[in-house]
Design a protein around this motif. Structure first.
Motif, PDB file in Angstrom:
ATOM      1  N   PRO A   1      58.421  41.548   4.507  1.00 53.99           N
ATOM      2  CA  PRO A   1      58.006  42.251   5.651  1.00 53.99           C
ATOM      3  C   PRO A   1      56.378  41.815   5.733  1.00 53.99           C
ATOM      4  O   PRO A   1      55.890  42.152   6.856  1.00 53.99           O
ATOM      5  N   ALA A   2      55.541  41.634   4.560  1.00 58.25           N
ATOM      6  CA  ALA A   2      54.242  41.493   4.844  1.00 58.25           C
ATOM      7  C   ALA A   2      53.848  40.154   5.362  1.00 58.25           C
ATOM      8  O   ALA A   2      52.875  40.156   6.219  1.00 58.25           O
ATOM      9  N   ASP A   3      55.025  39.519   5.817  1.00 59.96           N
ATOM     10  CA  ASP A   3      54.578  38.105   6.245  1.00 59.96           C
ATOM     11  C   ASP A   3      54.936  38.166   7.917  1.00 59.96           C
ATOM     12  O   ASP A   3      54.729  37.090   8.580  1.00 59.96           O
ATOM     13  N   TYR A   4      55.713  39.135   8.142  1.00 54.81           N
ATOM     14  CA  TYR A   4      56.137  39.290   9.790  1.00 54.81           C
ATOM     15  C   TYR A   4      55.240  39.088  10.585  1.00 54.81           C
ATOM     16  O   TYR A   4      55.355  38.454  11.859  1.00 54.81           O
ATOM     17  N   TRP A   5      54.013  39.751  10.678  1.00 55.97           N
ATOM     18  CA  TRP A   5      53.005  39.769  11.546  1.00 55.97           C
ATOM     19  C   TRP A   5      52.312  38.447  11.782  1.00 55.97           C
ATOM     20  O   TRP A   5      52.402  38.007  12.989  1.00 55.97           O
ATOM     21  N   LYS A   6      52.204  37.721  10.775  1.00 53.65           N
ATOM     22  CA  LYS A   6      51.667  36.265  10.992  1.00 53.65           C
ATOM     23  C   LYS A   6      52.809  35.415  11.586  1.00 53.65           C
ATOM     24  O   LYS A   6      52.443  34.679  12.550  1.00 53.65           O
ATOM     25  N   HIS A   7      53.747  35.614  10.883  1.00 48.07           N
ATOM     26  CA  HIS A   7      55.141  34.765  11.683  1.00 48.07           C
ATOM     27  C   HIS A   7      55.359  34.994  12.836  1.00 48.07           C
ATOM     28  O   HIS A   7      55.924  33.845  13.638  1.00 48.07           O
ATOM     29  N   THR A   8      55.281  36.058  13.485  1.00 48.98           N
ATOM     30  CA  THR A   8      55.586  36.142  14.928  1.00 48.98           C
ATOM     31  C   THR A   8      54.570  36.226  15.779  1.00 48.98           C
ATOM     32  O   THR A   8      54.664  36.475  16.741  1.00 48.98           O
ATOM     33  N   GLY A   9      53.316  35.776  15.265  1.00 53.16           N
ATOM     34  CA  GLY A   9      52.126  35.491  16.059  1.00 53.16           C
ATOM     35  C   GLY A   9      51.674  36.975  16.571  1.00 53.16           C
ATOM     36  O   GLY A   9      50.974  36.944  17.699  1.00 53.16           O
ATOM     37  N   TYR A  10      51.735  38.085  15.688  1.00 57.33           N
ATOM     38  CA  TYR A  10      51.212  39.301  16.071  1.00 57.33           C
ATOM     39  C   TYR A  10      49.600  39.248  16.121  1.00 57.33           C
ATOM     40  O   TYR A  10      49.273  38.901  15.017  1.00 57.33           O
TER      41      TYR A  10
END
Length: 215
Positions: free
Chosen positions: A100-109
């Motif tokens: 979950p902590a990686d979601y933001w970077k991985h989705t280009g948020y």
């Protein structure tokens, strides 16, 4: 009649769904909306999933619905129970093995998407009646981040029909961002509903009708 398994987002409780539950039950459906142990530093996604599965018990004809960060929990629940439909509302849409902590970077948020809103009401509850928004804030809990760096146990998206419903006025996950993520990760063009990030509070009847129409 179906059983709607309603999974709340980060730092929240099952109460978030109470108005939608009333609408669904008035139409003859069963609902279950457990409180995830999101303020427990010892709990991670496996414990969240255990909580939901335990709450389901021996219920059948399951439709799993997840709000926001509940999107990390819902596909794992669908690996454990015989769900016939998965509905993601204003969701995070995890990739296999993603923490979950990686979601933001991985989705280009971009933090700029939500960073201009300093007030939680303005960000999450801008279209919720003020008294109800205040109650939602009072019932909210701190979201533990202790285990959010752990990779998800999700190996592949479950073989369950999946629908994505986004909110046209969502300030946390704007429509353009979620349309892209849903397309890239699930190959799905989302459906859309008016309102902000918390439609179960701002538009419970309309949301319930959408859920029933999917089922």
């Amino acid at each position: 009649m179906a059983t709607y398994v309603l999974i709340h987002g980060a730092g929240d409780i099952g109460w978030y769904w109470h108005l939608v539950e009333a609408e669904l039950r008035a139409r003859g459906h069963d609902t279950v909306a457990p409180d995830l142990p999101c303020d427990d530093d010892s709990a991670g996604l496996p414990e969240y999933v255990d909580t939901v599965v335990s709450a389901i018990g021996d219920r059948s004809d399951l439709i799993v619905v997840a709000q926001s960060a509940g999107g990390f929990v819902a596909p794992l629940v669908c690996e454990r129970v015989a769900a016939r439909l998965l509905i993601l509302v204003a969701p995070m849409i995890p990739a296999p093995g993603e923490a979950p902590a990686d979601y933001w970077k991985h989705t280009g948020y971009s933090e700029d998407l939500a960073g201009r809103y300093d007030d939680e009401v303005a960000l999450f509850y801008q279209d919720v009646p003020p008294d109800l928004a205040a109650e939602a804030l009072s019932r909210g809990r701190d979201q533990s981040e202790t285990r959010m760096n752990e990779p998800s146990l999700l190996k592949a998206w479950p073989a369950v029909p999946t629908r994505v419903l986004i909110c046209r006025d969502d300030r946390l996950f704007p429509p353009g961002y979620l349309r892209r993520v849903a397309r890239e990760r699930l190959g799905i063009t989302p459906d859309e509903i008016d309102g902000g990030h918390t439609p179960a509070l701002s538009r419970p009847r309309e949301l319930a009708e959408r859920l029933i129409a999917y089922g």
